[in-house]
Design an enzyme around this catalytic site. Sequence first.
Site, mmCIF file in Angstrom:
data_model
loop_
_atom_site.group_PDB
_atom_site.id
_atom_site.type_symbol
_atom_site.label_atom_id
_atom_site.label_comp_id
_atom_site.label_asym_id
_atom_site.label_seq_id
_atom_site.Cartn_x
_atom_site.Cartn_y
_atom_site.Cartn_z
ATOM 1 C CB CYS A 64 -2.455 70.955 0.775
ATOM 2 S SG CYS A 64 -2.219 71.394 2.486
ATOM 3 C CG HIS A 65 -7.064 73.142 -2.842
ATOM 4 N ND1 HIS A 65 -7.583 73.268 -1.576
ATOM 5 C CD2 HIS A 65 -8.090 72.786 -3.649
ATOM 6 C CE1 HIS A 65 -8.879 73.010 -1.620
ATOM 7 N NE2 HIS A 65 -9.211 72.712 -2.850
ATOM 8 C CG MET A 100 -1.752 74.071 5.109
ATOM 9 S SD MET A 100 -1.371 73.804 6.857
ATOM 10 C CE MET A 100 -0.225 72.439 6.746
ATOM 11 C CD GLU A 101 0.343 76.261 0.129
ATOM 12 O OE1 GLU A 101 -0.183 75.373 -0.561
ATOM 13 O OE2 GLU A 101 -0.280 76.838 1.048
ATOM 14 C CG ASP A 115 20.963 67.663 6.240
ATOM 15 O OD1 ASP A 115 21.268 66.523 6.657
ATOM 16 O OD2 ASP A 115 21.295 68.093 5.117
#
Length: 144
Positions: A64-65, A100-101, A115
Amino acid sequence: MVDVSVKQVTHRTATARSIVFLPAEVLEHLTNDDIQTKKGSVFQTAIIAGIMAAKKTGDLIPLCHPLGLDNCKIEIGFNEKQEVVIDCTASITAKTGVEMEALVGASIAALTVYDMCKAMSHDIIIKETKLIEKSGGKRDFKRA
């Protein structure tokens, strides 16, 4: 990495969604649209974690950039099945998109919910993460 040097700079946005099933023993701690644990506010922490993760996507996914986002917003609510719905919308003015972000932001927010609630139950299920829509690149996409 893909060479983006010939691409046009455009305003690009993407929204991704993660859905988390929380069992009744976790949901009984829901007050004022959030869950409080010994670690603190679950959804507020998940929002911060998701934004931080979206900003680090280029460090986490090898090809990824690295991108300096213009904006990243995470919204957390419930659907009709009482599942947690996490939407991450990222935007940038650049030569490459931000799918993707958005996907990383939604995923890490979901993992943060897990969590922070796992002490109450391990029956939490991160059901899915998917791209909802993207715009501003070669082709737009919107999930029906």
